[in-house]
Design an enzyme around this catalytic site. Sequence first.
Site, PDB file in Angstrom:
ATOM      1  N   HIS A  78       0.822  -1.210   0.000  1.00  0.00           N
ATOM      2  CA  HIS A  78       0.000   0.000   0.000  1.00  0.00           C
ATOM      3  C   HIS A  78       0.858   1.263   0.000  1.00  0.00           C
ATOM      4  O   HIS A  78       0.540   2.250  -0.646  1.00  0.00           O
ATOM      5  CB  HIS A  78      -0.932  -0.019   1.215  1.00  0.00           C
ATOM      6  CG  HIS A  78      -1.996  -1.055   1.078  1.00  0.00           C
ATOM      7  ND1 HIS A  78      -2.842  -1.393   2.090  1.00  0.00           N
ATOM      8  CD2 HIS A  78      -2.324  -1.847   0.035  1.00  0.00           C
ATOM      9  CE1 HIS A  78      -3.665  -2.342   1.665  1.00  0.00           C
ATOM     10  NE2 HIS A  78      -3.357  -2.634   0.428  1.00  0.00           N
ATOM     11  N   ARG A 101      -4.704  -4.650 -16.779  1.00  0.00           N
ATOM     12  CA  ARG A 101      -4.725  -5.862 -15.947  1.00  0.00           C
ATOM     13  C   ARG A 101      -5.815  -5.719 -14.882  1.00  0.00           C
ATOM     14  O   ARG A 101      -5.584  -5.174 -13.808  1.00  0.00           O
ATOM     15  CB  ARG A 101      -3.367  -6.061 -15.274  1.00  0.00           C
ATOM     16  CG  ARG A 101      -2.216  -6.360 -16.235  1.00  0.00           C
ATOM     17  CD  ARG A 101      -0.921  -6.522 -15.461  1.00  0.00           C
ATOM     18  NE  ARG A 101       0.108  -7.201 -16.210  1.00  0.00           N
ATOM     19  CZ  ARG A 101       1.189  -6.614 -16.720  1.00  0.00           C
ATOM     20  NH1 ARG A 101       1.356  -5.316 -16.564  1.00  0.00           N
ATOM     21  NH2 ARG A 101       2.098  -7.321 -17.358  1.00  0.00           N
ATOM     22  N   ARG A 126      -7.995  -6.795 -19.893  1.00  0.00           N
ATOM     23  CA  ARG A 126      -7.705  -8.223 -19.818  1.00  0.00           C
ATOM     24  C   ARG A 126      -8.609  -8.823 -18.749  1.00  0.00           C
ATOM     25  O   ARG A 126      -8.653  -8.333 -17.613  1.00  0.00           O
ATOM     26  CB  ARG A 126      -6.260  -8.468 -19.425  1.00  0.00           C
ATOM     27  CG  ARG A 126      -6.094  -9.955 -19.219  1.00  0.00           C
ATOM     28  CD  ARG A 126      -4.799 -10.475 -18.841  1.00  0.00           C
ATOM     29  NE  ARG A 126      -4.189  -9.988 -17.656  1.00  0.00           N
ATOM     30  CZ  ARG A 126      -2.877 -10.099 -17.448  1.00  0.00           C
ATOM     31  NH1 ARG A 126      -2.121 -10.617 -18.393  1.00  0.00           N
ATOM     32  NH2 ARG A 126      -2.353  -9.684 -16.340  1.00  0.00           N
ATOM     33  N   GLU A 175      -0.072 -16.871 -24.920  1.00  0.00           N
ATOM     34  CA  GLU A 175       0.917 -17.049 -23.857  1.00  0.00           C
ATOM     35  C   GLU A 175       1.371 -18.492 -23.719  1.00  0.00           C
ATOM     36  O   GLU A 175       2.336 -18.780 -23.025  1.00  0.00           O
ATOM     37  CB  GLU A 175       0.316 -16.609 -22.515  1.00  0.00           C
ATOM     38  CG  GLU A 175      -0.125 -15.161 -22.517  1.00  0.00           C
ATOM     39  CD  GLU A 175      -0.651 -14.694 -21.172  1.00  0.00           C
ATOM     40  OE1 GLU A 175       0.025 -13.910 -20.518  1.00  0.00           O
ATOM     41  OE2 GLU A 175      -1.754 -15.147 -20.789  1.00  0.00           O
ATOM     42  N   ASN A 195       5.892 -12.431 -21.701  1.00  0.00           N
ATOM     43  CA  ASN A 195       6.461 -12.895 -20.420  1.00  0.00           C
ATOM     44  C   ASN A 195       6.101 -14.357 -20.202  1.00  0.00           C
ATOM     45  O   ASN A 195       6.962 -15.190 -19.899  1.00  0.00           O
ATOM     46  CB  ASN A 195       5.914 -12.083 -19.242  1.00  0.00           C
ATOM     47  CG  ASN A 195       6.085 -10.599 -19.428  1.00  0.00           C
ATOM     48  OD1 ASN A 195       6.935 -10.169 -20.192  1.00  0.00           O
ATOM     49  ND2 ASN A 195       5.275  -9.813 -18.757  1.00  0.00           N
ATOM     50  N   ASP A 196       4.810 -14.641 -20.344  1.00  0.00           N
ATOM     51  CA  ASP A 196       4.400 -16.027 -20.134  1.00  0.00           C
ATOM     52  C   ASP A 196       4.805 -16.912 -21.298  1.00  0.00           C
ATOM     53  O   ASP A 196       5.186 -18.063 -21.102  1.00  0.00           O
ATOM     54  CB  ASP A 196       2.880 -16.109 -19.898  1.00  0.00           C
ATOM     55  CG  ASP A 196       2.555 -15.842 -18.427  1.00  0.00           C
ATOM     56  OD1 ASP A 196       3.309 -16.340 -17.569  1.00  0.00           O
ATOM     57  OD2 ASP A 196       1.589 -15.131 -18.154  1.00  0.00           O
ATOM     58  N   ARG A 213       9.331 -17.676 -14.521  1.00  0.00           N
ATOM     59  CA  ARG A 213       9.701 -16.258 -14.611  1.00  0.00           C
ATOM     60  C   ARG A 213       9.911 -15.628 -13.242  1.00  0.00           C
ATOM     61  O   ARG A 213      10.483 -14.558 -13.125  1.00  0.00           O
ATOM     62  CB  ARG A 213       8.652 -15.475 -15.418  1.00  0.00           C
ATOM     63  CG  ARG A 213       7.285 -15.455 -14.781  1.00  0.00           C
ATOM     64  CD  ARG A 213       6.225 -14.927 -15.730  1.00  0.00           C
ATOM     65  NE  ARG A 213       5.877 -13.549 -15.451  1.00  0.00           N
ATOM     66  CZ  ARG A 213       4.807 -12.941 -15.943  1.00  0.00           C
ATOM     67  NH1 ARG A 213       3.985 -13.586 -16.774  1.00  0.00           N
ATOM     68  NH2 ARG A 213       4.546 -11.702 -15.655  1.00  0.00           N
ATOM     69  N   CYS A 228       2.273  -7.492 -25.636  1.00  0.00           N
ATOM     70  CA  CYS A 228       2.206  -6.629 -24.451  1.00  0.00           C
ATOM     71  C   CYS A 228       3.120  -7.076 -23.310  1.00  0.00           C
ATOM     72  O   CYS A 228       2.966  -6.625 -22.197  1.00  0.00           O
ATOM     73  CB  CYS A 228       0.769  -6.525 -23.960  1.00  0.00           C
ATOM     74  SG  CYS A 228       0.057  -8.102 -23.502  1.00  0.00           S
TER      75      CYS A 228
HETATM   76  C1  PEP Z   1       2.638 -11.579 -20.241  1.00  0.00           C
HETATM   77  O1  PEP Z   1       2.543 -12.721 -19.799  1.00  0.00           O
HETATM   78  O2  PEP Z   1       3.507 -11.234 -21.058  1.00  0.00           O
HETATM   79  C2  PEP Z   1       1.687 -10.542 -19.813  1.00  0.00           C
HETATM   80  C3  PEP Z   1       1.662  -9.368 -20.400  1.00  0.00           C
HETATM   81  O3  PEP Z   1       0.882 -10.813 -18.778  1.00  0.00           O
HETATM   82  P1  PEP Z   1       1.369 -10.828 -17.237  1.00  0.00           P
HETATM   83  O4  PEP Z   1       2.762 -10.275 -17.222  1.00  0.00           O
HETATM   84  O5  PEP Z   1       0.385 -10.024 -16.480  1.00  0.00           O
HETATM   85  O6  PEP Z   1       1.311 -12.286 -16.922  1.00  0.00           O
HETATM   86 MG    MG Z   2       0.749 -13.329 -18.698  1.00  0.00          MG
END
Ligand code: PEP
Ligand code: MG
Length: 764
Positions: free
Chosen positions: A378, A485, A521, A620, A643-644, A654, A691
């Site tokens: 917070h 998100r 999302r 993903e 990322n995923d 990750r 993204c």
């Molecule tokens: C991703 O997985 O690249 C993504 C944008 O979603 P998050 O990072 O919220 O899992």
């Molecule tokens: Mg993701």
Amino acid sequence: MQSRRNEESEFAPPSEPTLRIIMRRLRDIMAEPGDGQSRLDKIVRHVAGVMVAEVCSIYLKRQDGSLELFATEGLNQDAVHKTRLKRGEGLVGRCAEMKEPVNEADAPSHPAFSYRPETGEELYHSLLAVPILRSGELLGVLVIQNRTSREYSDEDVEVLQAMAMIVAEHLISGAVAGSSAAIELSKTLSHVIVGEPISEGIALGHAHLHEPRIVVTKLMADDPVAEMHRLTTALLGLRTSLDEMLRQEQLSGVGEHREVLEAFRMFAHDKGWERRLREAVESGLTAEAAIERVQNSTRARMLRQNDSYWRERQRDLDDLSDRLQRILAGQNSGLLGHAEMPHDMILIARNMGPAELLDYDRTRLRGVIVEDGSGTSHVAIVAKALGIAAVGQATGTVERVSAGDAVIVDAESGEVHLRPSAEVINAYSDKVRFRARRRQRYDALRDTPAVTKDGQKVSLHINAGLVVDMPHLHEAGADGVGLFRTELQFMLSHTFPRLTRQVQTYRQVLAEADGKPVVFRALDIGGDKVLPYLKQPQEENPALGWRAIRMSLDRPALFRTQIRAFLIAAAGRDLRFMVPMVTVAAEMDAVRRLVDKEMEILDSRRLELPRSIAIGAMFEVPSLLFELDSLMRRVDFLSVGSNDLSQFLFAADRTNPLVSKRFDPLSAPMLRALRSIVKAAERRRVPLTLCGELAGNPLTAMALIGIGFRSISMAPASIGPVKSMILSLDAGRVTALIEYLLKKPNPSIRAEFERFAEADSIEI
Ligand code: PEP
Ligand code: MG
């Protein structure tokens, strides 16, 4: 091994005059000007020379009993102040525990040897460690090491012990006092602590330690009725002061910080808390002791819940309790901005509740360091809303800093510099000036479209998750929000956000976007994103578990509420939302069926529907690479979550630092995967974006454009740097480079890209 002074025989006793000369030299070194660290550095160099040792190191004892490497000649300098040995750990720890010399001919093969790769000590076989003692109290350990495997002579042990005595003298008389020598000494040295950025910016200023808690000394009340009256008055004072504080102008804007602070205010009005406090006073305690008892018993319950949500609630309660104690003690409960606080204050705390930050005078506050705060804490949310540079997870700061010390908070790298040298201060002042100039340059580019030198337009979007992020959309001059998100609202809230709350948030987001496209999302919860109010099973592999769309399809009531909120919030506008963690294309059919059902319901109630609805999938999971066409038929758009996707493509968690950086996404497997997605989307004319983190770094963004992406979404702060890169780029040349590299057997793609960017003067 033999010492230089003993040229005749290694077994001969040390000759007194020579020993005296060595000691005098050591004392001279200690009398030389310079700070504590430079003297320690000279000492190890001198001892290594005298003892003909390849390594000489000094470890000092910390308050917790561990030993910290404070100076070394011979081991890696990077290990200084990083290597710490737990009480009794390794041969050095053993020497400290026994307060006896340890003399080992082949240290690495000793069962107690503790190997620390950062020191590079695997090369050295023989080791002699002697305790640094003062009046029988351990201050640290002096160690020498040599490559050859042999036991040190008795005479070596004696000389090293004599040297350790002189080091002890220095530690006690100089900057050092008492048994926690390392800590005291460390308070005079420059030091860097690496934490995590929890907001943005860089701040230079002077330390102010967040007020320590009030110690309750009187436990039993003399007059219980009067005590109850004190409690009632203090509670009233607390609630009024909070109401006033939250009316501050800086906080008036909409944003998630408001939700955090509202929840905090509601906590102060919580009837259960008040009842427990009153019961404790009724049992005979003073108001102060009652507060402490309730705080302790609640803490015991909350800490059993091992997740960040409860930790944050606990911090809220601590904040309220401390505030109440201060009111009872008659201390100022309003703004803390007293004369003794630095005008360029860097506030330092072990942890902090959200409102505590607001107690400080904003005009003096430059930066914040919280030892155990995370990006979602917070206090981080409030720091971001106020635009204050903040670093969390900065372990060891409180014990190493004194009020008034010069401090630099680097919320870009997560570094905290305590008592920085003049060079570091200059470098940072330059950096701040450079940032300001760069900001100006990016601001100047704000309305310039991102078009490459060969005429390719690239749409740049921002990633967001809180309403407070929305102003960045316009400030950065982005084309829209490529990823909102939605789960963040759910994670911050302490109960499940009802339909109306969700509608309100999404409506606000769309209103603030002011006509620019927003891609929501759908909930990406489950697995490691735990909602405390939602029952979820314990899982062995949460990232691969019951999360995101899997959970949403199994718990349609939850998902349908969100879909309904999207539809209502976007009435008369364009609605775009996407589904995380899609694994098989057919999941999109199930999503569409739910959307259709919700539309029918709203239609039957004659509620206005969105003007258009686009439903997309996040790419993903690598399984989708093998049903690309089937997926393309079922979606209105696609967004790659890199990322995923790289986590699953390389099977590398990750969140696990041991493997998260092991495989470079800027490599052939990932680029080939991305290329096939781009080709399939082009064939089916499906709008495509990306993204994940890859989009926010100019070098990787350059690769994405070469692969064929014409829309990418990133953190708002990355828009300027990525746009600068695009304006200096010839997209056709990168595409050709990628095609060439992907035909080579083992291309080192990152290095080739770096070379290319430099040769083509691309701003990366
Ligand atoms: C991703 O997985 O690249 C993504 C944008 O979603 P998050 O990072 O919220 O899992
Ligand atoms: Mg993701």
